[in-house]
Every structure is written in structure tokens, then in C-alpha cells.
Design a protein around this motif. Structure first.
Motif: not given
Length: 234
Positions: A1-23
Motif C-alpha cells: 500500500m502507498t501512503p497518501t494524504t487528503p492533500a494528495e487526493l485533492a491534487a488528483r481531483i483538481a487535476a481532473r477538473h475542467t475550468p468552466g465546468q462543475t466537477m
């Protein structure tokens, strides 16, 4: 298992967000596994320039009076205890903000253990909506219309520990709050209250987890394992 943090999960979410759209990203898992806490941690870690809203699926539970009339009082949290059409309509509306128009999302009180009409709020626009709670497992083989789904997994012994701690915290608070749903359990001793809470886990929450909630694990984009000390790993 690879350790992760809420900040890293947030970064993954932000990376998938398309500007101008609601994710719309979902966070689900067993009762008491920490869905609300993780949603807040992720929201706090998302880039400051993004507008973030958190929605709890608890608000889409049928009111207690309706559950009682339908014979579902002991099935709260199971799929049939939710207003599924309302939840589906809200998800569709949130995904198409702001063109869809404002979306009214209901709210739930864990103190009164019921939907709280006065706490409903209107979401007119958002870059990212984090929707956390139950009711996000596949239904009729179909995954909910989410842009991303996070499933929080944990050992059952740890979930039981968290569930008992939350129940007893609410039981303690009810000592000075006669309006609390948990005031009705104050005639129990502490040991009796803990045993009663354990019976709720074994009779209601555990079957719901294994029969329904865990199905979301199979279709989740991200599965995080939570340890007893709240550390996360992928």
C-alpha cells in the motif's frame, strides 16, 4: 500500500477538473468510516481559486415520519430509505451548474436523527462539489453519474471502534440536550448504551455495508484504506 494524504487526493481531483465546468466527486464507504471528515479535509486542501461545495447524501434520506409509515425505520441508510429520484435530480443539476440553475440541497441533523428542512441550502455555482455519504453505490448495475468516486475502506474492527465512539459522544451530549434523539437512550448505563450501539452495527449497519455500500468499491476510481490512527493509503 502507498501512503497518501487528503492533500494528495485533492491534487488528483483538481487535476481532473475542467475550468468552466462543475466537477462532482463522490466520497463513500461504511457508516462511521470518516466520509464527512475526509470531504472537509479535501475541500480545505483544494486550490484556493476553486469554489468548493460539500453536500451530504444524508439530506436525501426520507424523513423519519415517512420511514416509519413505510416500515423502514430500521432500514435507515439502506437504498430504499433514500429519496432516490431527488438525489438523482440533484446530482444531474449539480453536474450542469450554472446553466441548470440553482440546486437546492436538503440537510440532515445527526442530533435529531432526521432531515432538517430549515437547514436546506441553495447552490448556484461551484467548480467542485464533493458529495459524501451513503446512497452512492451502483443501482441496477449503474454507477451514479459522478465525475470521480472515492471509496474509503477500513478493517471492520476499526469501523466498529469509530462507530461506538461517535454513538457514545452523541449519547454523552444528550445528557444536557433533551431535544437530542439520543436523549431516549440516557436511561441506559454507559455499558448498556455501548452494547445497544453494537447491536445497531451488527443488525443494521454491517448488513448494509456488506450487501450494498461495499458495491461502490468495485466501481470507485480511487480506493483508500484508512487505518485506526486515520492514516490513509492507496
Amino acid at each position: 500500500m502507498t501512503p497518501t494524504t487528503p492533500a494528495e487526493l485533492a491534487a488528483r481531483i483538481a487535476a481532473r477538473h475542467t475550468p468552466g465546468q462543475t466537477m462532482v466527486a463522490g466520497i463513500t464507504g461504511s457508516v462511521a468510516v470518516g466520509k464527512t471528515t475526509l470531504a472537509r479535509q479535501i475541500a480545505d486542501a483544494l486550490p484556493a481559486g476553486l469554489t468548493v461545495e460539500i453536500v451530504s447524501t444524508d439530506g436525501f434520506l426520507k424523513p423519519n415520519a415517512v420511514l416509519e409509515a413505510e416500515g423502514l425505520s430500521l432500514r435507515k441508510g439502506f437504498p430504499e430509505s433514500f429519496d432516490a429520484p431527488a438525489l438523482a435530480a440533484a446530482l444531474a443539476g449539480l453536474k450542469t451548474l450554472p446553466s441548470f440553475g440553482p440546486v437546492t440541497v436538503p440537510a440532515y441533523s445527526h442530533t435529531t436523527y432526521d432531515v432538517d428542512p430549515a437547514a436546506a441550502r441553495i447552490i448556484a455555482a461551484a467548480d467542485i462539489v464533493l458529495i459524501e455519504g451513503l446512497g452512492l453505490a451502483p443501482a441496477a448495475g449503474q454507477r451514479p453519474p459522478l465525475d470521480l468516486l472515492i471509496y474509503i475502506d477500513a478493517a471492520e474492527a476499526d469501523i466498529i471502534a469509530w462507530f461506538l465512539a461517535r454513538f457514545m459522544r452523541l449519547w454523552d451530549a444528550a445528557a444536557t440536550d433533551p431535544g437530542s434523539f439520543y436523549a431516549r437512550f440516557r436511561q441506559m448505563s454507559e455499558a448498556e448504551a455501548r452494547q445497544f450501539a453494537l447491536s445497531i452495527w451488527n443488525g443494521i449497519n454491517r448488513p448494509n455495508w456488506l450487501e450494498h455500500i461495499e458495491l461502490a468499491r468495485q466501481v470507485a476510481d480511487i480506493v483508500v484504506l484508512k487505518a485506526l490512527d486515520h492514516r490513509l493509503s492507496l
